[in-house]
Structure formats: C-alpha cells, structure tokens
Design a protein around this motif. Structure first.
Motif, short mmCIF file in Angstrom:
data_model
loop_
_atom_site.label_atom_id
_atom_site.label_comp_id
_atom_site.label_asym_id
_atom_site.label_seq_id
_atom_site.Cartn_x
_atom_site.Cartn_y
_atom_site.Cartn_z
N THR A 102 50.36 54.33 94.42
CA THR A 102 49.14 54.42 95.22
C THR A 102 49.15 53.44 96.37
O THR A 102 48.78 53.77 97.51
N ASP A 208 41.60 57.54 96.95
CA ASP A 208 42.46 56.78 96.06
C ASP A 208 42.29 57.35 94.66
O ASP A 208 41.28 57.14 94.00
N GLY A 209 43.30 58.10 94.21
CA GLY A 209 43.22 58.77 92.92
C GLY A 209 43.97 58.06 91.81
O GLY A 209 44.31 58.69 90.80
N ALA A 210 44.22 56.76 91.96
CA ALA A 210 45.00 56.03 90.97
C ALA A 210 44.42 56.17 89.57
O ALA A 210 45.16 56.35 88.59
N GLN A 211 43.09 56.09 89.45
CA GLN A 211 42.47 56.17 88.12
C GLN A 211 41.99 57.57 87.77
O GLN A 211 41.80 57.87 86.59
N SER A 212 41.80 58.42 88.75
CA SER A 212 41.20 59.73 88.46
C SER A 212 42.18 60.76 87.96
O SER A 212 41.84 61.62 87.15
N THR A 213 43.44 60.70 88.43
CA THR A 213 44.37 61.78 88.11
C THR A 213 44.66 61.90 86.62
O THR A 213 44.96 62.99 86.14
N PHE A 230 48.18 58.71 94.52
CA PHE A 230 48.10 58.34 93.11
C PHE A 230 49.45 57.84 92.62
O PHE A 230 50.45 57.91 93.33
N SER A 231 49.46 57.30 91.38
CA SER A 231 50.64 56.66 90.80
C SER A 231 51.06 57.36 89.52
O SER A 231 50.23 57.88 88.77
N LYS A 234 50.17 55.38 85.75
CA LYS A 234 48.87 55.52 85.11
C LYS A 234 48.69 56.90 84.49
O LYS A 234 47.65 57.21 83.91
N GLY A 242 55.08 57.37 92.75
CA GLY A 242 53.78 57.94 93.03
C GLY A 242 53.91 59.00 94.09
O GLY A 242 55.02 59.39 94.47
#
Length: 414
Positions: A102, A208-213, A230-231, A234, A242
């Motif tokens: 991300t 920033d979709g780091a936590q959402s995906t 995203f990453s 996670k 990512g």
C-alpha cells in the motif's frame, strides 16, 4: 511447475486453523493467541508451499527468457495479476500495477500523477484517521509544490464528519485520498460517497484499501475510484507485495515512476521509448516468488468465502466488545456504526505498552501504540491504544483468553 493444492472446506474455524502452521506454536509456554491481524495476517500452508514450489521447481526471471523455467515463472506471475483484477473487479489486467504494498502504491501516485498535476495553491484532502503512509507522501508533495493539505475532521465516535468534508471541497481540490477502513479504529468509511463528491468538483479520488480488502468485497468499478491500493500481507499473503489499481487513461497519462529494465521498449542515449501498461511502472526484476504466492492467498480466501469469513469475524467482534465493555476502567476507542473486526481500547491509569507486555507473557499478541496514526491519537487526546484485531482463524475461546489476561494484567498494574 508444481501447483500447490487448495484445501476446500466449509467454514469450520478449527479446520481452518490447522492450515496455518504458526498457530500451533507456543509463546512463553502458552498457546499462541494471535490478535495482531490488522498489522499482518498469518499465512496458510498453501501460501508457504507456493513460495517453496517456486524456488525449488521453477525459479527463473520473468518476461525475458524463452526457456521453460522462465515461461513457467512468467505464467504464474501474470496469473496473479489476473487474480487481482478479478478480486477488485478491475476493467482490465493492464490496470493492475504490482508494488511492494500500500505504501509504495500511494507514493507511486504522489510522485507521478502528483508531481505532474499538483501546482501551487492546489488542495489535497485526506482525513484525520489516516495511516502515516497516506499522510506523509501528500505532505511531501504539498511542501514541494506549495499546495495545501486539508483534513476531514472526525467525531468522538471515530466517524468522518461528512458535512465538514463537503465544505472542504472546492475548485482548488485536485485529489481526495482517504482510507477505506481505519487500521486504528476499524471504522468503515463511506468511500463511494466521498469519491462521488470529489468527482463533482473535478478532483480525483484514491482509496487506501490496506485494511478493507481482507474484510470487504471490493469493486473498483462500482466505487468509481481513480486509484485503489492494497497489500498482500494483510490478505494472508506474503510481505513485500501489493497492488495499485488505476483508471487506464490516468495511468497512461502519468509519467514513469522508476527507470530500469522492463519499463522500457527501446533505449538510446538520446531517446527512450517506455513500455505499455502495466509494465511501464514495474522497473527491474520484481518480487516474483511473493507475487506468485499472493495468488494462492487470494484463492484460499475465495475458497472459504468472504461472506463466511466476514460473518465469523463480526461474531467475534460482537462477542469481544460485550466482554471488554464489562471490564471496569476500560474504554473502547472507536464506536462507529460501521466497523470491521478491530477493537482499540484504553484502560484508566494504565499505559498500553504495559498491557501489551503482560499479555505477551501469556502468549497473547496484540498491538499497542499509535498504530502509525499519530494525528488520530492527538485528535482523541490519548497516547495510544491496545488493539485486538481478528481474522478468520480466531475463536471465541481465544477471546476468553484475552479477557482473562486483561483482568489479570489490570490487577497486577493496579
């Protein structure tokens, strides 16, 4: 090429746990209870196997070789791009750019689109709950260009003030960059509405979709975002991997990010012809092994079913919330109506780090501190929090262990 097997299963948390080797270990003589999933998730055996299979079966550089190993590696690498395209519902595979994660995705946009399009007096809007990786690149860009960084305020419950956001928008707004889900609070932000409002004033929108995906279904076409980052790590995949999604016309118009092999078609001392998407932004030998293993993580998640995972995590969130709220002196930070399975809390007269150390002595891994969201902590007038974050392999029994550990820690620190 050896293909790792995916073990298909209905949602049986105990069967799922057996597919994550690290969960069988002990920490300081106690069974590991891993509640630091918002920082990084653990990896299933199929992901580990994919890494081993690449290095032992067909290790080769990609795109450039005509021998069998190179062709096998290239096919596996590019299959991940196709899997990501499907995972986020992009229009085409050319819109998927491999990154280190991300953070690099945001920096890529800042250093290419940003440097090309942001001028003195322009405005960039972020929010008060951003991770540092969605603050620092824009701060640097604004300092360099003489642009203005504006911040959407949040409520005491940890929700964006959407009325204030609309007032921040103006013809000077060139970009709105917001987190989809807060890593510190678990808040799910109304990004579709934010994107629509940004577009109304002619601004682009980055999510920033780091936590959402890992928790939510992602459809970049339905969201309408211009960029989505995203990453892998996670999402039960390897670290250092990512992706950046971007609208094709925007990506094509952006300048190159880094120079080197692969991102070029022809090189002369007086002229360089750059490669087409997506390779234009993928200079040098990429992180081949981890990219290949990332597909195994996506396939694993898809096989179990995001809705099944989400339902299980929401049950854990509700169960843990009820028990934590019953502990005297404990206050949950972040009470948004829409949340994913993250709980941050503070305890009266107790430093979060002390809680983290005492829980670790009981084999319980939680995160303490400001969670790379110092401005958010400043807004909430706290030093930091203790954060427990849940994943598909966590259980209610583990929540019980956490509660017992907290109660004992509070007694020791009283």
């Amino acid at each position: 090429m050896i293909e790792p097997a995916i073990i298909e299963t209905s949602f049986d948390v105990y069967a799922i746990r057996q597919q994550f080797p690290v969960l069988n270990r002990e920490v300081k003589g106690k069974p590991l209870v891993y509640f630091d999933n918002a920082a990084t998730t653990q990896k299933p055996q199929v992901v580990i196997d994919a890494l081993v299979n690449y290095y032992t079966g067909y290790n080769a550089n990609i795109h450039r070789g005509i021998h069998t190993l190179a062709e096998e590696a290239t096919a596996a690498f590019e299959a991940t791009r196709d899997a990501i395209k499907e995972f986020v519902n992009a229009e085409s595979r050319e819109q998927i750019i491999f990154t280190k994660g991300t953070t690099e995705g945001i920096n890529l946009v800042a250093q290419t689109w940003g440097r090309q399009n942001i001028q003195a007096g322009d405005e960039i809007i972020i929010s008060n709950m951003e991770h540092h990786s969605n603050i620092v690149p824009w701060y640097i860009l604004c300092q360099e260009k003489g642009a203005v960084l504006k911040v959407i305020p949040i409520s005491d419950e940890g929700e964006l003030d959407m009325e204030a956001f609309e007032k921040l928008l103006s013809p000077k707004t060139k970009l709105v960059s917001v987190v989809h889900v807060s890593n510190a609070l678990g808040t799910i932000n109304p990004v579709k509405t934010i994107i629509e409002k940004a577009h109304q004033v002619g601004a682009l929108a980055l999510v920033d979709g780091a936590q959402s995906t890992v928790h939510l279904d992602i459809d970049v076409q339905a969201l309408g975002c211009d960029f989505f980052v995203f990453s892998s790590h996670k999402l039960y995949g390897p670290t250092g991997m990512g992706a950046l999604y971007g609208k094709k016309d925007i990506l094509e118009a952006m300048p190159v990010y880094q120079g080197g092999g692969e991102m070029i078609k022809e090189v002369y001392f007086d002229n360089i012809i750059y490669n087409d998407l997506p390779y234009k932004y993928e200079a040098g030998t990429p992180n081949i092994a981890d990219a290949i293993a990332f597909k195994s993580a996506l396939d694993f998640t898809k096989g179990i079913g995001k809705e099944n995972i989400r339902q299980h995590e929401n049950e854990l969130l509700a169960y843990a919330t009820a028990q934590l709220e019953a502990i005297p002196g404990l206050r949950i930070i972040g009470q948004a109506k829409q949340k994913i399975s993250v709980i941050s809390f503070v305890i009266d007269n107790v430093h979060p780090q002390d809680i983290g150390i005492l829980l670790d002595n009981r084999g319980i891994a939680v995160r303490t501190g400001n969670h790379c969201a110092q401005p958010l902590m400043d807004r909430l007038c706290i030093r930091g929090t203790t954060r427990a974050s849940f994943a598909m392999y966590n259980t209610k029994e583990e929540v019980d262990v956490l509660i017992a550990g907290l109660q004992k820690a509070i007694k020791l620190l009283a």
